[in-house]
Design a protein around this motif. Structure first.
Motif, mmCIF file in Angstrom:
data_model
loop_
_atom_site.group_PDB
_atom_site.id
_atom_site.type_symbol
_atom_site.label_atom_id
_atom_site.label_comp_id
_atom_site.label_asym_id
_atom_site.label_seq_id
_atom_site.Cartn_x
_atom_site.Cartn_y
_atom_site.Cartn_z
ATOM 1 N N CYS A 75 60.663 69.654 83.070
ATOM 2 C CA CYS A 75 59.296 69.707 83.540
ATOM 3 C C CYS A 75 58.521 70.501 82.513
ATOM 4 N N ALA A 76 57.118 70.374 82.645
ATOM 5 C CA ALA A 76 56.214 71.048 81.517
ATOM 6 C C ALA A 76 56.389 72.701 81.488
ATOM 7 N N GLU A 77 56.633 73.214 82.434
ATOM 8 C CA GLU A 77 56.827 74.607 82.471
ATOM 9 C C GLU A 77 58.138 74.757 81.474
ATOM 10 N N GLY A 78 59.244 74.209 81.690
ATOM 11 C CA GLY A 78 60.292 74.376 81.041
ATOM 12 C C GLY A 78 60.132 73.915 79.582
ATOM 13 N N LEU A 79 59.451 72.928 79.395
ATOM 14 C CA LEU A 79 59.154 72.401 77.840
ATOM 15 C C LEU A 79 58.526 73.186 77.239
ATOM 16 N N LEU A 80 57.445 73.848 77.578
ATOM 17 C CA LEU A 80 56.456 74.911 77.154
ATOM 18 C C LEU A 80 57.200 76.202 76.817
ATOM 19 N N THR A 81 58.300 76.617 77.780
ATOM 20 C CA THR A 81 59.104 77.644 77.353
ATOM 21 C C THR A 81 59.878 77.526 76.295
ATOM 22 N N PHE A 82 60.535 76.434 76.165
ATOM 23 C CA PHE A 82 61.468 75.966 75.359
ATOM 24 C C PHE A 82 60.732 75.876 73.841
ATOM 25 N N GLY A 83 59.368 75.408 73.740
ATOM 26 C CA GLY A 83 58.580 75.187 72.647
ATOM 27 C C GLY A 83 58.360 76.690 72.122
ATOM 28 N N LEU A 84 57.858 77.577 73.063
ATOM 29 C CA LEU A 84 57.612 79.124 72.719
ATOM 30 C C LEU A 84 58.947 79.780 72.268
ATOM 31 N N GLY A 85 59.943 79.455 72.978
ATOM 32 C CA GLY A 85 61.309 79.946 72.567
ATOM 33 C C GLY A 85 61.599 79.498 71.141
ATOM 34 N N GLY A 86 61.592 78.560 70.985
ATOM 35 C CA GLY A 86 61.860 77.726 69.539
ATOM 36 C C GLY A 86 61.072 78.592 68.545
ATOM 37 N N LEU A 87 59.846 78.804 68.702
ATOM 38 C CA LEU A 87 58.959 79.624 67.792
ATOM 39 C C LEU A 87 59.573 81.109 67.448
ATOM 40 N N ALA A 88 59.898 81.757 68.724
ATOM 41 C CA ALA A 88 60.462 83.175 68.680
ATOM 42 C C ALA A 88 61.696 83.062 67.858
ATOM 43 N N ILE A 89 62.624 82.174 68.057
ATOM 44 C CA ILE A 89 63.826 81.944 67.479
ATOM 45 C C ILE A 89 63.579 81.865 65.774
ATOM 46 N N ALA A 90 62.761 80.923 65.629
ATOM 47 C CA ALA A 90 62.673 80.606 64.049
ATOM 48 C C ALA A 90 61.774 81.873 63.190
ATOM 49 N N TYR A 91 60.691 82.552 64.008
ATOM 50 C CA TYR A 91 60.082 83.306 63.211
ATOM 51 C C TYR A 91 60.286 84.947 63.337
ATOM 52 N N LEU A 92 61.017 85.283 64.628
ATOM 53 C CA LEU A 92 61.291 86.655 65.083
ATOM 54 C C LEU A 92 62.905 86.726 64.936
ATOM 55 N N LEU A 93 63.793 85.969 65.671
ATOM 56 C CA LEU A 93 65.046 86.253 65.860
ATOM 57 C C LEU A 93 65.760 86.067 64.560
ATOM 58 N N ALA A 94 65.715 84.520 64.051
ATOM 59 C CA ALA A 94 66.369 84.278 62.914
ATOM 60 C C ALA A 94 66.261 85.116 61.600
ATOM 61 N N PRO A 95 64.968 85.538 61.259
ATOM 62 C CA PRO A 95 64.741 86.615 60.017
ATOM 63 C C PRO A 95 65.584 87.920 60.274
ATOM 64 N N VAL A 96 65.499 88.564 61.415
ATOM 65 C CA VAL A 96 66.194 89.601 61.931
ATOM 66 C C VAL A 96 67.573 89.479 61.651
ATOM 67 N N LEU A 97 68.550 88.472 62.432
ATOM 68 C CA LEU A 97 69.587 88.305 62.134
ATOM 69 C C LEU A 97 69.954 87.772 60.669
ATOM 70 N N ASP A 98 69.385 87.172 60.015
ATOM 71 C CA ASP A 98 69.657 86.833 58.589
ATOM 72 C C ASP A 98 69.912 88.175 57.832
ATOM 73 N N ASN A 99 68.898 89.204 58.120
ATOM 74 C CA ASN A 99 68.872 90.371 57.403
ATOM 75 C C ASN A 99 70.027 91.315 57.872
ATOM 76 N N LEU A 100 70.342 91.267 59.067
ATOM 77 C CA LEU A 100 71.519 92.030 59.586
ATOM 78 C C LEU A 100 72.889 91.417 59.133
ATOM 79 N N LEU A 101 72.963 90.190 59.181
ATOM 80 C CA LEU A 101 74.206 89.707 58.724
ATOM 81 C C LEU A 101 74.354 89.676 57.166
ATOM 82 N N ALA A 102 73.334 89.871 56.414
ATOM 83 C CA ALA A 102 73.459 89.890 55.153
ATOM 84 C C ALA A 102 74.026 91.101 54.552
ATOM 85 N N ARG A 103 74.140 92.338 55.466
ATOM 86 C CA ARG A 103 74.707 93.590 55.171
ATOM 87 C C ARG A 103 75.857 93.685 55.878
ATOM 88 N N ALA A 104 76.283 92.832 56.641
ATOM 89 C CA ALA A 104 77.271 93.246 57.616
ATOM 90 C C ALA A 104 78.780 92.904 56.938
#
Length: 165
Positions: A75-104
């Protein structure tokens, strides 16, 4: 009644796919959003279809009645949520995890990865045996029908609240 576990398969695989298949779109947020909506919509639709076919017609989720739904699978609601979630993953979560994992510590990362893999496999095995069904998942009621006609609440023994549909 819904099972208390998460839908690891339904939500974790798209995360990995977004980060790998859509990597070239990271510099173009609008295209990344559209790509994520299309990718996740296809994954969710075909996952729903496959699960229904392989589990004797059991629907694991049903968006019937939601705005712009397609056969109750997406449904549209789910797809919009996935779209926004994809942006959050690519621009917020992934960079933070990359930095943490580089030091782990590599050994600790390996152990954590094994534990997460075991949990993931266990969740998928459990999910294939006990699908997430029940109130709000597979018993969707049309808008406008009264709550009283949809659900009655009764006591089943001392202090045990039982919902029946």
């Amino acid at each position: 009644m819904p099972s208390p576990r998460s839908d690891c398969l339904r939500f974790s695989i798209p995360t990995g796919i977004i980060l790998t298949l859509l990597k070239k779109l990271r510099h173009r947020p609008a295209l990344l959003f559209v790509g994520t909506v299309i990718l996740c919509g296809c994954l969710e639709y075909f996952s729903s279809w496959y699960l229904e076919i392989t589990h004797d017609g059991q629907r694991w989720w049903d968006y019937t009645g939601y705005f712009l739904n397609l056969n109750g699978r997406i449904c549209a609601e789910g797809l919009l949520t996935f779209g926004l979630g994809g942006l959050a993953i690519a621009y917020l979560l992934a960079p933070v995890l990359d930095n943490l994992l580089a030091r782990a510590n590599r050994r600790i990362m390996f152990i954590v990865a094994i534990v997460l893999l075991v949990a993931y496999v266990g969740d998928n095995i459990y999910s294939s045996i006990v699908p997430n069904t029940g109130a709000g998942i597979t018993d969707y009621k049309e808008p406008g029908s009264s709550v009283e006609s949809q659900r009655s609440i009764s006591m089943d023994g001392p202090g045990n609240l039982m919902h029946t549909i």
